[in-house]
Each structure stands twice: as C-alpha cells, then as structure tokens.
Design an enzyme around this catalytic site. Sequence first.
Site: not given
Length: 161
Positions: A69, A120, A132
């Site tokens: 990510c 994240h 993402h």
Amino acid sequence: MTGAAEMKRIRAILVGLAVSIVLGLLFATDCLGKSYYRWEIEQIFRAETIRWRGTPYRLGGTGRSGIDCSAFVMIAFRNTFGIRLPRCTWEQVCVGTHINKARLRAGDLVFFKTSRYSNHVGIYLKGGEFAHASASRGVTISSLYNGYWQSRYWTARRIFR
C-alpha cells in the site's frame, strides 16, 4: 469612518473571503506550486490506479510483480505529480496536514489501523472512494463506507494545499 463606509469595507472583505473559499474548493496547489482543478486530481489518480490494476499485493513490493500500500501511494504521487513521499506508512502519516474525515478531497491520504501493529494507506478519490493496494485484491478502488474500512479508519493527511 462613517457607518456606510464601514459597511462597504466589510462587504468588500466578505466578497474577497467568499471568492477565496470558492477558488479553494475548485483548485489545489501541489508542493511545487503548480495548480490543478480538484476534479483533475481525482481523474489523474483514478487513471494511475487503472494502470496498476491487476498488480497483486506483496508486502515490501514496489513493482508490477507485487506492490504494497505505501509503495503504491509513493509511486502514484511520484508518477502523476512528481511529488516525493516517504516509502513507509508510518512516515507517510507525518506528511502534509491533518484533515477531518468530513473534509476529504481528492488526493488526500487516508490511513487505517488494520491490526494492532499494522497500518494501511490509500489515496482518496471522491464520493467515499479511495485507491490502494489491497492485501486480498491487489491494486483496486474501495469504499470508505465498506464495513471493513469504515471500522478501521484512522486519520487523513492533505498533501495538496
């Protein structure tokens, strides 16, 4: 100063403030001083996400064979706007300025706490969508309103002014 002159001065200040607010809603400036329409930022990141679609998630990955990510965010900003961001999520969360979830705009970084020790990051697009690199789906677009992401939302940072 007379009452009429004071009212005229206040009216001019309010008009100037209103114009500044409208321009702020329409335009954004990157850290290099280049201005963009807000809809352009969303479309540019959406196109970059489509270019990366199909790339699987790989922790520590930074390329087409697998990407995580924070690397996706770092590379997307570099490829599209020439903006250099740090490599790791815990460094990216320190960049830019804090933004309330209700004030998200295209290009803002959105952060999630996915476990006790793991974070994240994604790039906000619009309408609750963010781009993402998902551990289960690879590079994709997801909704902040999805129960999984909604319950793990942590914070957001604005990169564009």
